[in-house]
Design an enzyme around this catalytic site. Sequence first.
Site, mmCIF file in Angstrom:
data_model
loop_
_atom_site.group_PDB
_atom_site.id
_atom_site.type_symbol
_atom_site.label_atom_id
_atom_site.label_comp_id
_atom_site.label_asym_id
_atom_site.label_seq_id
_atom_site.Cartn_x
_atom_site.Cartn_y
_atom_site.Cartn_z
ATOM 1 N N ILE A 10 0.803 -1.212 0.015
ATOM 2 C CA ILE A 10 0.184 -0.021 0.078
ATOM 3 C C ILE A 10 1.130 1.173 0.032
ATOM 4 C CG2 ILE A 10 -1.881 1.433 1.200
ATOM 5 C CD1 ILE A 10 -2.566 -1.407 2.586
ATOM 6 N N SER A 14 0.438 5.339 5.841
ATOM 7 C CA SER A 14 0.814 6.165 7.344
ATOM 8 C C SER A 14 -0.385 6.715 7.821
ATOM 9 C CB SER A 14 1.965 6.873 7.164
ATOM 10 O OG SER A 14 1.577 8.079 6.401
ATOM 11 N N SER A 15 -1.596 6.804 7.081
ATOM 12 C CA SER A 15 -2.469 7.496 7.620
ATOM 13 C C SER A 15 -3.920 7.192 6.697
ATOM 14 C CB SER A 15 -2.579 9.068 7.839
ATOM 15 O OG SER A 15 -2.439 9.763 6.619
ATOM 16 N N GLY A 16 -4.977 7.690 7.225
ATOM 17 C CA GLY A 16 -6.347 7.767 6.456
ATOM 18 C C GLY A 16 -6.586 6.419 5.786
ATOM 19 N N ILE A 17 -7.161 6.568 4.497
ATOM 20 C CA ILE A 17 -7.544 5.247 3.628
ATOM 21 C C ILE A 17 -6.337 4.297 3.738
ATOM 22 C CG2 ILE A 17 -8.397 4.411 1.439
ATOM 23 C CD1 ILE A 17 -9.117 7.463 0.919
ATOM 24 N N GLY A 18 -5.002 4.549 3.406
ATOM 25 C CA GLY A 18 -4.007 3.688 3.399
ATOM 26 C C GLY A 18 -3.817 3.029 4.706
ATOM 27 N N SER A 129 -10.809 9.674 -7.072
ATOM 28 C CA SER A 129 -11.490 10.459 -6.196
ATOM 29 C C SER A 129 -13.045 11.245 -6.847
ATOM 30 C CB SER A 129 -10.707 11.865 -5.913
ATOM 31 O OG SER A 129 -11.393 12.987 -5.559
ATOM 32 N N TYR A 142 -5.155 19.328 -8.959
ATOM 33 C CA TYR A 142 -5.639 18.005 -8.348
ATOM 34 C C TYR A 142 -6.590 17.256 -9.336
ATOM 35 C CZ TYR A 142 -7.604 14.687 -4.597
ATOM 36 O OH TYR A 142 -7.884 13.844 -4.092
HETATM 37 N N1 LIG Z 1 -9.712 12.583 1.941
HETATM 38 C C1 LIG Z 1 -10.546 12.846 0.870
HETATM 39 O O1 LIG Z 1 -11.291 13.538 1.053
HETATM 40 C C2 LIG Z 1 -10.198 12.168 -0.096
HETATM 41 C C3 LIG Z 1 -11.201 11.937 -1.039
HETATM 42 C C4 LIG Z 1 -10.832 11.368 -2.549
HETATM 43 C C5 LIG Z 1 -9.743 11.015 -2.777
HETATM 44 N N2 LIG Z 1 -8.571 10.942 -1.566
HETATM 45 C C6 LIG Z 1 -7.514 10.226 -1.928
HETATM 46 O O2 LIG Z 1 -7.091 9.243 -1.080
HETATM 47 C C7 LIG Z 1 -5.588 9.105 -0.921
HETATM 48 C C8 LIG Z 1 -5.217 9.103 0.402
HETATM 49 O O3 LIG Z 1 -5.521 10.114 1.127
HETATM 50 P P1 LIG Z 1 -6.338 10.090 2.682
HETATM 51 O O4 LIG Z 1 -7.588 10.930 2.532
HETATM 52 O O5 LIG Z 1 -6.265 8.980 3.256
HETATM 53 O O6 LIG Z 1 -5.268 11.219 3.265
HETATM 54 P P2 LIG Z 1 -4.084 11.281 4.414
HETATM 55 O O7 LIG Z 1 -4.725 10.721 5.568
HETATM 56 O O8 LIG Z 1 -3.396 12.526 4.095
HETATM 57 O O9 LIG Z 1 -3.176 10.307 3.615
HETATM 58 C C9 LIG Z 1 -2.373 10.305 2.574
HETATM 59 C C10 LIG Z 1 -1.143 9.291 2.586
HETATM 60 O O10 LIG Z 1 -0.460 9.689 1.369
HETATM 61 C C11 LIG Z 1 1.003 9.809 1.853
HETATM 62 N N3 LIG Z 1 1.863 10.557 1.174
HETATM 63 C C12 LIG Z 1 1.518 11.624 0.660
HETATM 64 N N4 LIG Z 1 2.628 12.375 -0.043
HETATM 65 C C13 LIG Z 1 3.502 11.489 -0.066
HETATM 66 C C14 LIG Z 1 4.759 11.027 -0.689
HETATM 67 N N5 LIG Z 1 5.233 12.242 -1.282
HETATM 68 N N6 LIG Z 1 5.532 10.079 -0.574
HETATM 69 C C15 LIG Z 1 5.111 8.872 0.198
HETATM 70 N N7 LIG Z 1 3.667 9.092 0.545
HETATM 71 C C16 LIG Z 1 3.044 10.143 0.549
HETATM 72 C C17 LIG Z 1 0.786 10.125 3.068
HETATM 73 O O11 LIG Z 1 2.302 9.702 4.047
HETATM 74 P P3 LIG Z 1 3.165 10.883 4.604
HETATM 75 O O12 LIG Z 1 2.788 12.106 4.484
HETATM 76 O O13 LIG Z 1 3.768 9.930 5.810
HETATM 77 O O14 LIG Z 1 4.057 10.702 3.544
HETATM 78 C C18 LIG Z 1 -0.324 9.280 3.912
HETATM 79 O O15 LIG Z 1 0.073 7.759 4.255
HETATM 80 C C19 LIG Z 1 -5.196 10.286 -1.839
HETATM 81 O O16 LIG Z 1 -4.555 9.786 -2.906
HETATM 82 C C20 LIG Z 1 -6.225 11.266 -1.803
HETATM 83 O O17 LIG Z 1 -6.093 12.104 -2.891
HETATM 84 C C21 LIG Z 1 -9.053 11.547 -0.443
#
Ligand SMILES: NC(=O)c1ccc[n+]([C@@H]2O[C@H](COP(=O)([O-])OP(=O)(O)OC[C@H]3O[C@@H](n4cnc5c(N)ncnc54)[C@H](OP(=O)(O)O)[C@@H]3O)[C@@H](O)[C@H]2O)c1
Length: 231
Positions: A10, A14-18, A129, A142
């Site tokens: 994955i 480290s947070s959220g969906i992952g 998304s 985005y």
């Molecule tokens: N939250 C929403 O409303 C939403 C809606 C639709 C789609 N999404 C998508 O869902 C996915 C996960 O987002 P989330 O909502 O779970 O947000 P999140 O909690 O901010 O998680 C984002 C994850 O991506 C990692 N990441 C970001 N930049 C990175 C980099 N340069 N290298 C390696 N890892 C990186 C972060 O880890 P580190 O910071 O530790 O690197 C974190 O584990 C994203 O692709 C986002 O666009 C989110």
Amino acid sequence: MSQNNKSALITGASSGIGLATAKQLLAAGYSVSGIARDFSDVETIGMDTHSFDLSKLDALPSFLKQANLPADVLILNAGYGQFGGIEQFSHAQIRKMVDTNLVSHFYLLKHYLPIFKQRGHGDIVLIGSESALQGARAGAVYCATKFALRGLAQSLRADCSTSNIRVMLVNPGPVDSDFFDQLDFAPQLGNEFVIEPESVAQAILHTLAQPRNVVVDEINLQPIKRSFRKK
Ligand SMILES: NC(=O)c1ccc[n+]([C@@H]2O[C@H](COP(=O)([O-])OP(=O)(O)OC[C@H]3O[C@@H](n4cnc5c(N)ncnc54)[C@H](OP(=O)(O)O)[C@@H]3O)[C@@H](O)[C@H]2O)c1
């Protein structure tokens, strides 16, 4: 707990969906490897964690080769949001978002597709998304990365259909994660306005649990109500 001897990798674990997906896959008996920049806030859950900045594209192929992380299932989830008019982005900010949200996914696929094809099976889940489906004000960069993921998923699905490799795209609306921490807006308070990361994880596990001849090609998830607030 069921044991299935399968492995998952994955990105953005480290947070959220992952992270929520990692926990559910571990509970289902998968061995799970995760990539993100910083796992220091993640409690020990049995995931094999690897700190790497996926926007560092020059170093990514050798990192993947050296780490040699096992994957029957590849979940390409890493990404972040930044919103505003194009003229408000620096050139470096545009590159960083495109490299993280899109190009790093190509690099992971270039590494893992030959492995999946040689092995004769594999599953790929891309986290898109609602921004992969509809452009919106302040979303030019985005949304462009997420629209591109949808085209990638559709093309890859066609390319992989004879190789026993399934390709799924999951398109969530607003998810209650760290995604909004650095943004000047967020969903309204109240769980009717957000999707929990655990619900997205459940959808991912549901797609993976289908018989191998079935591909859930795309899932769109929304909270029951939609409304945002300025922070
Ligand atoms: N939250 C929403 O409303 C939403 C809606 C639709 C789609 N999404 C998508 O869902 C996915 C996960 O987002 P989330 O909502 O779970 O947000 P999140 O909690 O901010 O998680 C984002 C994850 O991506 C990692 N990441 C970001 N930049 C990175 C980099 N340069 N290298 C390696 N890892 C990186 C972060 O880890 P580190 O910071 O530790 O690197 C974190 O584990 C994203 O692709 C986002 O666009 C989110």
